[in-house]
Design a protein around this motif. Structure first.
Motif, short mmCIF file in Angstrom:
data_model
loop_
_atom_site.label_atom_id
_atom_site.label_comp_id
_atom_site.label_asym_id
_atom_site.label_seq_id
_atom_site.Cartn_x
_atom_site.Cartn_y
_atom_site.Cartn_z
N THR A 26 0.82 -1.22 0.00
CA THR A 26 0.00 0.00 0.00
C THR A 26 0.84 1.26 0.00
OG1 THR A 26 -0.17 -0.18 2.41
CG2 THR A 26 -1.99 -1.09 1.11
N ASP A 77 -1.84 -5.81 1.68
CA ASP A 77 -1.58 -5.21 2.98
C ASP A 77 -0.38 -5.91 3.61
OD1 ASP A 77 -2.47 -7.64 3.94
OD2 ASP A 77 -4.38 -6.87 4.70
N GLY A 114 -1.85 2.77 -1.92
CA GLY A 114 -3.03 2.73 -1.06
C GLY A 114 -4.01 3.84 -1.37
#
Length: 233
Positions: A21, A44, A90
């Motif tokens: 991200t 993630d 992200g």
């Protein structure tokens, strides 16, 4: 094949480059260029797929530069304008990620791509971690199957199952993925089903069905009177 329909796990690409991200804008562009891809999954810290960054997510940086931005841009495309200021994966990614599982049927994956207008889908395991990626070109691999393999599947999974002991009366030919069924069957009621099932065999491009029913028995004594009819006066 052994009667098992092809699933995403059979054709997906297992070596996949992905982003975290926090990946920077220039690193995203550089990675896309190096790997010759137009989209990248975003993970993630636990390795789960949380989104996808595509070239479309990056273009607002150029399209809505501060020098060209006006009030019309804000009102018409607010999400794109916000992405123009994004600098990490992200912030840029489209989320939640549209994914499939390894056991997803190829037909379902193809429908999903068509309906959502995407060219590739991340493949995630039951825990959400990245297992691979499947693209439109991967889905087309099924049409590279050998004609002989397709013919074997059609005979085993369609002809034998439908017509049983009468299967030997049906001839299966395959040329460039086009299946041709010829011969006689004991009932024509099963012919539409045979066509439909053959068309569902992986790698089949089209089905040409020329199956016919059993031959009519000839009238061996056409001149004998019908005992049920009264004799003519």
């Amino acid at each position: 094949m052994n009667g098992t329909p092809l699933v995403v796990n059979d054709v997906m690409t297992r070596r996949v480059v992905a982003l975290r991200t926090g990946a920077a804008f220039k690193d995203i562009v550089r990675t896309m260029r190096e790997w010759h891809v137009g989209a990248l999954p975003v993970l993630d810290d636990g390795g789960q797929v949380v989104g996808v960054v595509s070239e479309a997510d990056l273009l607002p940086k150029e399209e809505y530069s501060e020098a060209d931005l006006d009030s019309a841009g804000w009102s018409r495309h607010p999400a794109d304008v916000l992405k123009a200021d994004a600098v990490t994966a992200g912030e840029l990614m489209t989320a939640p990620a549209l994914t499939v599982t390894p056991d997803t049927a190829l037909a379902h994956a193809a429908r999903l791509m068509a309906r959502k207008h995407v060219k590739r889908l991340p493949v995630a395991g039951p825990d959400g971690t990245l297992r691979g990626i499947v693209s439109r070109s991967d889905l087309l691999k099924v049409f590279l199957r050998e004609d002989a393999d397709i013919a074997d599947d059609v005979r085993r999974e369609v002809v034998v199952r439908l017509f049983g002991t009468h299967a030997d009366t049906v001839r299966v030919e395959v040329h460039d993925g086009v299946v041709t069924l010829t011969g006689r069957v004991y009932t024509t009621a099963l012919v539409p089903l045979a066509t439909r099932l053959a068309r569902a065999v992986p790698g089949v491009v089209d089905v040409r069905c020329a199956l016919s029913g059993p031959p009519r028995r000839p009238d061996l004594s056409p001149d004998l009177p019908d005992p049920q009819r009264p004799a003519p006066a």
